[in-house]
Motif scaffolding. Structure first.
Motif, PDB file in Angstrom:
ATOM      1  N   LEU A  32       0.853  -1.193   0.000  1.00 35.77           N
ATOM      2  CA  LEU A  32       0.000   0.000   0.000  1.00 35.77           C
ATOM      3  C   LEU A  32       0.887   1.241   0.000  1.00 35.77           C
ATOM      4  O   LEU A  32       1.845   1.342   0.771  1.00 35.77           O
ATOM      5  N   THR A  33       0.565   2.199  -0.877  1.00 39.76           N
ATOM      6  CA  THR A  33       1.281   3.475  -0.924  1.00 39.76           C
ATOM      7  C   THR A  33       0.274   4.608  -0.864  1.00 39.76           C
ATOM      8  O   THR A  33      -0.688   4.635  -1.639  1.00 39.76           O
ATOM      9  N   VAL A  34       0.464   5.522   0.078  1.00 36.89           N
ATOM     10  CA  VAL A  34      -0.400   6.687   0.223  1.00 36.89           C
ATOM     11  C   VAL A  34       0.457   7.933   0.036  1.00 36.89           C
ATOM     12  O   VAL A  34       1.435   8.137   0.762  1.00 36.89           O
ATOM     13  N   GLU A  35       0.082   8.749  -0.940  1.00 32.07           N
ATOM     14  CA  GLU A  35       0.817   9.985  -1.223  1.00 32.07           C
ATOM     15  C   GLU A  35      -0.102  11.170  -0.981  1.00 32.07           C
ATOM     16  O   GLU A  35      -1.197  11.250  -1.541  1.00 32.07           O
ATOM     17  N   TYR A  36       0.380  12.085  -0.141  1.00 26.06           N
ATOM     18  CA  TYR A  36      -0.442  13.254   0.186  1.00 26.06           C
ATOM     19  C   TYR A  36       0.446  14.365   0.731  1.00 26.06           C
ATOM     20  O   TYR A  36       1.294  14.104   1.602  1.00 26.06           O
ATOM     21  N   SER A  37       0.262  15.577   0.230  1.00 27.27           N
ATOM     22  CA  SER A  37       0.953  16.772   0.712  1.00 27.27           C
ATOM     23  C   SER A  37       2.473  16.551   0.796  1.00 27.27           C
ATOM     24  O   SER A  37       3.102  16.813   1.818  1.00 27.27           O
ATOM     25  N   LYS A  38       3.014  16.023  -0.315  1.00 24.08           N
ATOM     26  CA  LYS A  38       4.458  15.790  -0.447  1.00 24.08           C
ATOM     27  C   LYS A  38       4.985  14.745   0.530  1.00 24.08           C
ATOM     28  O   LYS A  38       6.179  14.697   0.822  1.00 24.08           O
ATOM     29  N   ARG A  39       4.096  13.918   1.060  1.00 21.46           N
ATOM     30  CA  ARG A  39       4.499  12.832   1.946  1.00 21.46           C
ATOM     31  C   ARG A  39       4.098  11.496   1.330  1.00 21.46           C
ATOM     32  O   ARG A  39       3.096  11.402   0.620  1.00 21.46           O
ATOM     33  N   THR A  40       4.871  10.458   1.654  1.00 18.15           N
ATOM     34  CA  THR A  40       4.576   9.123   1.163  1.00 18.15           C
ATOM     35  C   THR A  40       4.605   8.135   2.326  1.00 18.15           C
ATOM     36  O   THR A  40       5.598   8.058   3.059  1.00 18.15           O
ATOM     37  N   VAL A  41       3.518   7.420   2.486  1.00 20.81           N
ATOM     38  CA  VAL A  41       3.386   6.406   3.525  1.00 20.81           C
ATOM     39  C   VAL A  41       3.240   5.054   2.840  1.00 20.81           C
ATOM     40  O   VAL A  41       2.491   4.919   1.869  1.00 20.81           O
ATOM     41  N   THR A  42       3.975   4.048   3.328  1.00 20.80           N
ATOM     42  CA  THR A  42       3.908   2.730   2.708  1.00 20.80           C
ATOM     43  C   THR A  42       3.673   1.648   3.759  1.00 20.80           C
ATOM     44  O   THR A  42       3.978   1.828   4.941  1.00 20.80           O
ATOM     45  N   ALA A  43       3.149   0.518   3.307  1.00 19.29           N
ATOM     46  CA  ALA A  43       2.943  -0.644   4.183  1.00 19.29           C
ATOM     47  C   ALA A  43       2.818  -1.886   3.316  1.00 19.29           C
ATOM     48  O   ALA A  43       2.404  -1.816   2.154  1.00 19.29           O
ATOM     49  N   ARG A  44       3.175  -3.031   3.890  1.00 15.54           N
ATOM     50  CA  ARG A  44       3.062  -4.310   3.175  1.00 15.54           C
ATOM     51  C   ARG A  44       2.356  -5.324   4.063  1.00 15.54           C
ATOM     52  O   ARG A  44       2.540  -5.332   5.283  1.00 15.54           O
ATOM     53  N   THR A  45       1.560  -6.181   3.436  1.00 14.92           N
ATOM     54  CA  THR A  45       0.890  -7.253   4.169  1.00 14.92           C
ATOM     55  C   THR A  45       0.728  -8.462   3.269  1.00 14.92           C
ATOM     56  O   THR A  45       0.772  -8.348   2.041  1.00 14.92           O
ATOM     57  N   THR A  46       0.546  -9.600   3.889  1.00 15.21           N
ATOM     58  CA  THR A  46       0.344 -10.849   3.170  1.00 15.21           C
ATOM     59  C   THR A  46      -0.994 -11.450   3.584  1.00 15.21           C
ATOM     60  O   THR A  46      -1.389 -11.363   4.748  1.00 15.21           O
ATOM     61  N   ILE A  47      -1.690 -12.056   2.626  1.00 18.38           N
ATOM     62  CA  ILE A  47      -2.947 -12.736   2.941  1.00 18.38           C
ATOM     63  C   ILE A  47      -2.650 -14.219   3.161  1.00 18.38           C
ATOM     64  O   ILE A  47      -2.290 -14.929   2.217  1.00 18.38           O
ATOM     65  N   PRO A  48      -2.781 -14.707   4.402  1.00 21.35           N
ATOM     66  CA  PRO A  48      -2.573 -16.140   4.643  1.00 21.35           C
ATOM     67  C   PRO A  48      -3.738 -16.960   4.092  1.00 21.35           C
ATOM     68  O   PRO A  48      -4.814 -16.430   3.817  1.00 21.35           O
ATOM     69  N   GLU A  49      -3.529 -18.252   4.003  1.00 23.14           N
ATOM     70  CA  GLU A  49      -4.607 -19.143   3.574  1.00 23.14           C
ATOM     71  C   GLU A  49      -5.698 -19.176   4.638  1.00 23.14           C
ATOM     72  O   GLU A  49      -5.417 -19.265   5.836  1.00 23.14           O
ATOM     73  N   SER A  50      -6.938 -19.066   4.220  1.00 20.19           N
ATOM     74  CA  SER A  50      -8.055 -19.096   5.167  1.00 20.19           C
ATOM     75  C   SER A  50      -8.231 -20.496   5.746  1.00 20.19           C
ATOM     76  O   SER A  50      -7.849 -21.500   5.130  1.00 20.19           O
ATOM     77  N   LYS A  51      -8.830 -20.547   6.947  1.00 16.28           N
ATOM     78  CA  LYS A  51      -9.082 -21.822   7.605  1.00 16.28           C
ATOM     79  C   LYS A  51     -10.509 -21.845   8.148  1.00 16.28           C
ATOM     80  O   LYS A  51     -10.994 -20.823   8.630  1.00 16.28           O
ATOM     81  N   PRO A  52     -11.159 -23.008   8.103  1.00 20.38           N
ATOM     82  CA  PRO A  52     -12.548 -23.075   8.593  1.00 20.38           C
ATOM     83  C   PRO A  52     -12.609 -23.314  10.095  1.00 20.38           C
ATOM     84  O   PRO A  52     -11.654 -23.803  10.714  1.00 20.38           O
ATOM     85  N   LEU A  53     -13.733 -22.971  10.682  1.00 20.80           N
ATOM     86  CA  LEU A  53     -14.027 -23.352  12.052  1.00 20.80           C
ATOM     87  C   LEU A  53     -14.550 -24.787  12.081  1.00 20.80           C
ATOM     88  O   LEU A  53     -15.139 -25.263  11.105  1.00 20.80           O
ATOM     89  N   GLU A  54     -14.353 -25.463  13.207  1.00 17.87           N
ATOM     90  CA  GLU A  54     -14.853 -26.830  13.347  1.00 17.87           C
ATOM     91  C   GLU A  54     -16.341 -26.844  13.647  1.00 17.87           C
ATOM     92  O   GLU A  54     -17.080 -27.701  13.159  1.00 17.87           O
ATOM     93  N   TRP A  55     -16.794 -25.920  14.465  1.00 15.74           N
ATOM     94  CA  TRP A  55     -18.202 -25.850  14.827  1.00 15.74           C
ATOM     95  C   TRP A  55     -18.519 -24.479  15.409  1.00 15.74           C
ATOM     96  O   TRP A  55     -17.634 -23.759  15.855  1.00 15.74           O
ATOM     97  N   VAL A  56     -19.807 -24.137  15.405  1.00 13.51           N
ATOM     98  CA  VAL A  56     -20.298 -22.899  16.008  1.00 13.51           C
ATOM     99  C   VAL A  56     -21.573 -23.239  16.779  1.00 13.51           C
ATOM    100  O   VAL A  56     -22.462 -23.919  16.249  1.00 13.51           O
TER     101      VAL A  56
END
Length: 266
Positions: free
Chosen positions: A92-116
């Motif tokens: 993710l890159t956010v540019e505003y008022s001559k500033r730049t903010v960055t971040a990175r993330t990974t999406i892990p594999e989803s997992k199901p619940l056993e019961w609810v």
């Protein structure tokens, strides 16, 4: 009161989930003073003209800003031209008022619940419990979000609904309470539970370590910041560079739980 020179910083709240579109909220920090602040003043801290870009390593997509009253603050950046995929890393890159903010993330594999399961609680209300079976051969982090249909506009973080698999063995039963920012939360202890005929949507997420660190610190502050015996004053850990906030990837599974009136004690 007298204050030192204050320079506002950019704050990012953003997420992308497997099969979902990115959502990013961009604001600026608010100086802490003893003066009362009106809502009109707080709107000045919404950043509406930033350039917000998400990259999946193959292409860069610029998000579009729009009003959305389901969120607070009611302005988000999103796109329908990029969907999250498990296993991918998103920058993710956010540019505003001559500033730049960055971040990175990974999406892990989803997992199901056993019961609810739905169980009667005190004062005629109900709790929801879920069973989770962990894979001992992998390091995993889990989080619950909840939304009551026709009562909550968005999914909110389930209070204390964060799990590090190092503290569980094979299978664990977790109580899924309402989000900390649901209406009426905190007005009484019973308000963390659910009412008869509630229809509750549960989002069960896997998340990476950086996202887990953010939510762990956030929940510590939420739960303990008003406790005079165990005060929390630490800075929230963040994967956002040159700014504040979080950018989280979620592997999500969804569940719909209806609480029938027949369970209520009349």
């Amino acid at each position: 009161p007298d204050m030192y020179d204050y320079e506002p910083q950019i704050v990012v709240e953003g997420w992308i989930e497997d099969g979902g579109y990115p959502v990013v909220i961009v604001t600026s920090t608010v100086p802490v003073t003893g003066d009362y602040r009106y809502w009109d003043e707080m709107q000045d801290h919404i950043i509406r003209w930033a350039k917000v870009t998400v990259s999946d390593g193959e292409r860069d997509v610029v998000l579009t800003g729009k009003m959305d009253n389901d969120y607070f603050p009611p302005y988000v950046y999103t796109t329908s031209r990029l969907k999250g995929e498990s296993g991918k890393t998103y920058t993710l890159t956010v540019e505003y008022s001559k500033r730049t903010v960055t971040a990175r993330t990974t999406i892990p594999e989803s997992k199901p619940l056993e019961w609810v399961k739905v169980q009667p609680s005190s004062d005629g209300e109900f709790s929801i419990r879920a069973g989770l079976r962990d894979d001992p051969d992998s390091k995993d982090y889990y989080k619950f979000f909840t939304k009551r249909m026709h009562k909550d506009s968005i999914y909110t973080s389930s209070f204390l609904g964060l799990i590090d698999d190092s503290v569980i063995k094979d299978e664990v039963a977790e109580v899924i309470v309402r989000g900390a920012f649901s209406p009426e939360f905190g007005s009484s202890a019973s308000k963390i539970y659910y009412s008869s005929e509630d229809c509750v949507l549960i989002r069960f997420c896997t998340l990476d370590y950086d996202s887990f660190c953010y939510w762990e610190d956030f929940e510590d502050i939420l739960a303990l910041s008003r406790n005079p015996l165990f005060p929390v004053s630490k800075k929230i850990r963040s994967n956002v560079s040159s700014g504040y906030g979080y950018w989280a990837g979620y592997g999500s599974t969804y569940y719909k739980v209806s609480i029938p009136d027949s369970l209520a004690v009349h």
